[in-house]
Design a protein around this motif. Structure first.
Motif, PDB file in Angstrom:
ATOM      1  N   ILE A 160      -0.990  -2.186   1.061  1.00 61.24           N
ATOM      2  CA  ILE A 160      -0.454  -3.061   2.102  1.00 61.24           C
ATOM      3  C   ILE A 160       0.529  -4.060   1.513  1.00 61.24           C
ATOM      4  CG2 ILE A 160      -1.065  -4.754   3.878  1.00 61.24           C
ATOM      5  CD1 ILE A 160      -3.783  -3.348   4.058  1.00 61.24           C
ATOM      6  N   GLN A 161       0.224  -4.562   0.324  1.00 61.33           N
ATOM      7  CA  GLN A 161       1.057  -5.602  -0.270  1.00 61.33           C
ATOM      8  C   GLN A 161       2.338  -5.055  -0.904  1.00 61.33           C
ATOM      9  OE1 GLN A 161      -1.757  -7.510  -2.878  1.00 61.33           O
ATOM     10  NE2 GLN A 161      -3.118  -8.014  -1.180  1.00 61.33           N
ATOM     11  N   THR A 162       2.297  -3.776  -1.381  1.00 60.84           N
ATOM     12  CA  THR A 162       3.469  -3.236  -2.074  1.00 60.84           C
ATOM     13  C   THR A 162       3.937  -1.894  -1.538  1.00 60.84           C
ATOM     14  OG1 THR A 162       2.189  -2.042  -3.760  1.00 60.84           O
ATOM     15  CG2 THR A 162       2.692  -4.363  -4.186  1.00 60.84           C
ATOM     16  N   ASP A 163       3.123  -1.178  -0.787  1.00 60.88           N
ATOM     17  CA  ASP A 163       3.337   0.162  -0.238  1.00 60.88           C
ATOM     18  C   ASP A 163       2.683   1.218  -1.143  1.00 60.88           C
ATOM     19  OD1 ASP A 163       3.990   2.044   1.645  1.00 60.88           O
ATOM     20  OD2 ASP A 163       6.093   1.520   1.748  1.00 60.88           O
ATOM     21  N   LEU A 164       2.644   2.451  -0.634  1.00 67.20           N
ATOM     22  CA  LEU A 164       1.867   3.511  -1.268  1.00 67.20           C
ATOM     23  C   LEU A 164       2.425   3.920  -2.629  1.00 67.20           C
ATOM     24  CD1 LEU A 164      -0.401   5.569  -1.209  1.00 67.20           C
ATOM     25  CD2 LEU A 164       0.995   7.003   0.300  1.00 67.20           C
ATOM     26  N   ALA A 165       3.728   4.180  -2.703  1.00 68.26           N
ATOM     27  CA  ALA A 165       4.315   4.627  -3.975  1.00 68.26           C
ATOM     28  C   ALA A 165       4.127   3.598  -5.086  1.00 68.26           C
ATOM     29  CB  ALA A 165       5.792   4.981  -3.780  1.00 68.26           C
ATOM     30  N   PRO A 166       4.437   2.307  -4.865  1.00 69.39           N
ATOM     31  CA  PRO A 166       4.199   1.324  -5.931  1.00 69.39           C
ATOM     32  C   PRO A 166       2.726   1.207  -6.325  1.00 69.39           C
ATOM     33  CG  PRO A 166       5.694   0.437  -4.281  1.00 69.39           C
ATOM     34  CD  PRO A 166       5.154   1.705  -3.722  1.00 69.39           C
ATOM     35  N   ALA A 167       1.804   1.335  -5.339  1.00 66.66           N
ATOM     36  CA  ALA A 167       0.383   1.253  -5.664  1.00 66.66           C
ATOM     37  C   ALA A 167      -0.036   2.398  -6.579  1.00 66.66           C
ATOM     38  CB  ALA A 167      -0.443   1.263  -4.382  1.00 66.66           C
ATOM     39  N   LEU A 168       0.526   3.577  -6.362  1.00 67.60           N
ATOM     40  CA  LEU A 168       0.250   4.712  -7.246  1.00 67.60           C
ATOM     41  C   LEU A 168       0.892   4.508  -8.614  1.00 67.60           C
ATOM     42  CD1 LEU A 168       0.719   7.696  -4.757  1.00 67.60           C
ATOM     43  CD2 LEU A 168      -1.411   7.018  -5.874  1.00 67.60           C
ATOM     44  N   GLU A 169       2.142   4.049  -8.631  1.00 67.52           N
ATOM     45  CA  GLU A 169       2.834   3.841  -9.898  1.00 67.52           C
ATOM     46  C   GLU A 169       2.139   2.788 -10.744  1.00 67.52           C
ATOM     47  OE1 GLU A 169       5.271   5.550 -11.287  1.00 67.52           O
ATOM     48  OE2 GLU A 169       5.083   6.895  -9.555  1.00 67.52           O
ATOM     49  N   GLN A 170       1.563   1.795 -10.104  1.00 67.80           N
ATOM     50  CA  GLN A 170       0.827   0.760 -10.828  1.00 67.80           C
ATOM     51  C   GLN A 170      -0.346   1.349 -11.597  1.00 67.80           C
ATOM     52  OE1 GLN A 170      -0.214  -2.550  -8.290  1.00 67.80           O
ATOM     53  NE2 GLN A 170      -1.720  -3.339  -9.738  1.00 67.80           N
ATOM     54  N   ARG A 171      -0.822   2.502 -11.149  1.00 67.32           N
ATOM     55  CA  ARG A 171      -1.944   3.194 -11.795  1.00 67.32           C
ATOM     56  C   ARG A 171      -1.499   4.397 -12.610  1.00 67.32           C
ATOM     57  NH1 ARG A 171      -3.109   0.380  -7.587  1.00 67.32           N
ATOM     58  NH2 ARG A 171      -5.155  -0.628  -7.422  1.00 67.32           N
ATOM     59  N   GLY A 172      -0.215   4.460 -12.924  1.00 65.88           N
ATOM     60  CA  GLY A 172       0.297   5.524 -13.762  1.00 65.88           C
ATOM     61  C   GLY A 172       0.834   6.721 -13.021  1.00 65.88           C
ATOM     62  N   GLY A 173       0.864   6.644 -11.675  1.00 60.71           N
ATOM     63  CA  GLY A 173       1.371   7.748 -10.878  1.00 60.71           C
ATOM     64  C   GLY A 173       0.263   8.600 -10.297  1.00 60.71           C
ATOM     65  N   PHE A 174       0.633   9.472  -9.363  1.00 58.38           N
ATOM     66  CA  PHE A 174      -0.328  10.282  -8.627  1.00 58.38           C
ATOM     67  C   PHE A 174      -1.172  11.147  -9.557  1.00 58.38           C
ATOM     68  CE2 PHE A 174      -1.181  14.255  -6.150  1.00 58.38           C
ATOM     69  CZ  PHE A 174      -2.095  13.704  -5.254  1.00 58.38           C
ATOM     70  N   ASP A 175      -0.554  11.771 -10.561  1.00 60.83           N
ATOM     71  CA  ASP A 175      -1.291  12.662 -11.450  1.00 60.83           C
ATOM     72  C   ASP A 175      -2.340  11.916 -12.266  1.00 60.83           C
ATOM     73  OD1 ASP A 175       0.091  14.896 -10.585  1.00 60.83           O
ATOM     74  OD2 ASP A 175       1.652  14.694 -12.117  1.00 60.83           O
ATOM     75  N   GLN A 176      -2.087  10.662 -12.595  1.00 63.84           N
ATOM     76  CA  GLN A 176      -3.065   9.873 -13.342  1.00 63.84           C
ATOM     77  C   GLN A 176      -4.227   9.434 -12.454  1.00 63.84           C
ATOM     78  OE1 GLN A 176      -3.218   9.205 -16.704  1.00 63.84           O
ATOM     79  NE2 GLN A 176      -1.569  10.723 -16.748  1.00 63.84           N
ATOM     80  N   VAL A 177      -3.994   9.335 -11.162  1.00 60.98           N
ATOM     81  CA  VAL A 177      -5.043   8.920 -10.234  1.00 60.98           C
ATOM     82  C   VAL A 177      -5.967  10.085  -9.891  1.00 60.98           C
ATOM     83  CG1 VAL A 177      -5.461   8.114  -7.872  1.00 60.98           C
ATOM     84  CG2 VAL A 177      -3.723   7.010  -9.279  1.00 60.98           C
TER      85      VAL A 177
END
Length: 392
Positions: free
Chosen positions: A46-63
């Motif tokens: 909500i605060q940054t959007d979906l793509a930045p939230a994933l990137e903050q965790r290393g990207g979709f593959d890292q999650v």
């Protein structure tokens, strides 16, 4: 509240009921931190959007979950709770998020289901840039707004509140506000021990790392003196040498407020900057638990870290009191803290041979049965002995 997660880090497939106070126990790597991060992730969306939230965790593959025989290609999160006015525990609101990869491109699907008056419900689904609203009892539903700014991979949590009332904009805004308020709290001791800028208004929101602890405590003492005295009394109960907590406001351009500890036998008060690690963590946690305006849910990792065992009984009492106005999800490694819990407050966490978290590893009914068979042995001792699984 019920949380269901698939393929988020070690959470391959978990379904976790969460009461007002839920305390997770289990070994390192069992998935406690990952479960807490689900709530951080939702707030970050909500605060940054979906793509930045994933990137903050290393990207979709890292999650994505990396265990098992087959590579996961999609993850999903589903949360059911009572957010909107007409929902209730038997008929909660629901939010679902699914993210997957196809042909090296990421896609997402979201849905919101919420209660309406007279027992009916409405559901909004978002896939790509398309929005659909299910049949509902609202009269004369008009055409959905076409230009609310939703894009193929942006989160509907931040865009659907722009919908009209008839199309559920108000309900989505209520759900999004609750999710965005989720707090992952961890006292950053080095930051919390420093003076804070003097508060400029009547309120001071406690930061997630307690870096404004001095300003928050000062505001609490000024605005809610009865609550403040209760907090000080708690601190004195755990810290026998403490006589009182005061504040100093040095003059100058910095306009800072300093926490001063009045200790027995000392001629001068001790600045918080010179206090022990455990003292600062204790004051940070008490500030959290006495927060008069808490978020919908607060997550606390390793709540017992740096605290003397004599503080834990008091802490559990304050956790229960705070859980009357906010949900609390807590992780601990302390059998002494678990000793203070009731079976319905304990969530045992384990990890299987495929690397997947098993949460909860033991049902509430089984915990109650084990406690009864042990003739009332405290939960922490049962956990430490291995009777409940989730070894230390």
């Amino acid at each position: 509240m019920r949380l269901e997660v698939e393929n988020f880090r070690s959470l391959q497939k978990v379904s976790v009921p969460l009461g007002p106070l839920a305390v997770m126990v289990g070994p390192n790597g069992a998935g406690k931190t990952n479960l807490l991060d689900v709530f951080r992730f939702l707030a970050d969306i909500i605060q940054t959007d979906l793509a930045p939230a994933l990137e903050q965790r290393g990207g979709f593959d890292q999650v994505l979950f990396r265990g098992g025989d087959e590579r996961a290609a999609a993850m999903s999160i589903s949360l059911a709770a009572t957010w909107t006015p007409f929902s209730n525990p038997e008929n909660p609101d629901e939010y679902r998020l699914g993210v997957w990869r196809r042909s090296n491109e990421l896609f997402r699907r979201e849905s919101f289901r919420y209660r309406l008056p007279r027992g009916s419900h409405q559901e909004i689904s978002v896939s790509g840039e398309e929005i659909s609203v299910s049949a509902a009892s609202r009269e004369e539903i008009g055409p959905v707004a076409k230009n609310i700014g939703i894009t193929r991979f942006s989160s509907a949590l931040s865009t659907l509140p722009r919908l009209s009332h008839d199309w559920g904009g108000g309900e989505v805004a209520t759900i999004a506000k609750s999710l965005s308020s989720f707090r992952a709290f961890e006292v950053h001791v080095d930051a919390a021990r420093r003076p804070s800028r003097f508060p400029r208004g009547d309120t001071e929101v406690l930061r997630d790392d307690a870096s404004n602890l001095a300003a928050f405590l000062f505001t609490l003492s000024e605005q809610r003196p009865d609550t403040w005295r209760q907090l000080v009394d708690d601190a004195k109960e755990v810290l026998p040498q403490l006589d009182d907590i005061e504040f100093d406001r040095p003059s100058g351009a910095a306009r800072e407020v300093v926490v001063m500890l009045r200790e027995r036998g000392l001629r001068r008060a001790t600045q918080l900057a010179d206090a022990s690690y455990g003292t600062i963590r204790l004051l940070g946690l008490l500030a959290l638990l006495y927060d008069p305006q808490p978020p919908a849910l607060t997550c606390i990792e390793e709540i017992d870290h740096g605290l003397h065992p004599q503080a834990l009984e008091l802490l559990v009492t304050r956790l229960r009191e705070a859980s009357e106005i906010t949900q609390l999800l807590v992780a601990t490694h302390s059998p002494a803290l678990a000793d203070q819990l009731a079976p319905h407050e304990l969530i045992v966490c384990e990890r299987d041979d495929d690397g997947a978290s098993v949460i909860p590893a033991v049902s509430i009914e089984d915990i109650e049965r084990i406690v009864q068979a042990s003739e009332g042995e405290p939960l922490g001792r049962l956990w430490f002995s291995g009777a409940l699984g989730g070894d230390l």
